[in-house]
Design a protein around this motif. Structure first.
Motif, mmCIF file in Angstrom:
data_model
loop_
_atom_site.group_PDB
_atom_site.id
_atom_site.type_symbol
_atom_site.label_atom_id
_atom_site.label_comp_id
_atom_site.label_asym_id
_atom_site.label_seq_id
_atom_site.Cartn_x
_atom_site.Cartn_y
_atom_site.Cartn_z
ATOM 1 N N MET A 144 0.855 -1.184 0.000
ATOM 2 C CA MET A 144 0.000 0.000 0.000
ATOM 3 C C MET A 144 0.887 1.229 0.000
ATOM 4 N N PRO A 145 0.652 2.156 -0.899
ATOM 5 C CA PRO A 145 1.523 3.333 -0.997
ATOM 6 C C PRO A 145 1.184 4.478 -0.036
ATOM 7 N N ILE A 146 0.557 4.179 1.092
ATOM 8 C CA ILE A 146 0.361 5.187 2.132
ATOM 9 C C ILE A 146 1.451 4.965 3.177
ATOM 10 N N VAL A 147 2.215 5.999 3.442
ATOM 11 C CA VAL A 147 3.316 5.917 4.404
ATOM 12 C C VAL A 147 2.939 6.721 5.640
ATOM 13 N N GLU A 150 1.206 10.077 4.224
ATOM 14 C CA GLU A 150 1.753 10.515 2.934
ATOM 15 C C GLU A 150 1.471 9.450 1.879
ATOM 16 N N TYR A 151 1.029 9.903 0.712
ATOM 17 C CA TYR A 151 0.814 8.989 -0.407
ATOM 18 C C TYR A 151 2.049 8.979 -1.292
ATOM 19 N N LEU A 152 2.516 7.788 -1.651
ATOM 20 C CA LEU A 152 3.619 7.641 -2.595
ATOM 21 C C LEU A 152 3.153 6.786 -3.763
ATOM 22 N N ASN A 153 3.655 7.090 -4.953
ATOM 23 C CA ASN A 153 3.321 6.217 -6.074
ATOM 24 C C ASN A 153 4.019 4.878 -5.870
#
Length: 78
Positions: free
Chosen positions: A1-4, A64-67
């Motif tokens: 999942m790209p949520i950090v 934070e969202y990351l691709n």
């Protein structure tokens, strides 16, 4: 999942321990640890609200969202 989850970063910036945040928010250290490690599947808005009030920050400072590509690079570095 790209949520950090950057909770550890905000704690360091505020010079606050996980224990102190736990006591002030009113949730267990174990639950905060799950959140901090990025293993949490959800967070209540009321909990996020309290954390932001105590750390004097915005939700975006913690989440934070990351691709996918950047996320893979980050996870590979852990």
């Amino acid at each position: 999942m790209p949520i950090v989850v950057n909770l550890d970063v905000m704690l360091a910036k505020r010079k606050m321990s996980l224990t102190e945040l736990s006591e002030r928010v009113g949730i267990t250290i174990a639950n905060l640890s799950v959140l901090k490690s990025g293993k949490a599947k959800a967070i209540r808005f009321s909990t996020l609200d309290e954390i932001c009030k105590i750390l004097n920050c915005q939700p975006g400072d913690i989440l934070e969202y990351l691709n996918e590509e950047d996320y893979s690079k980050l996870i590979g570095n852990r």
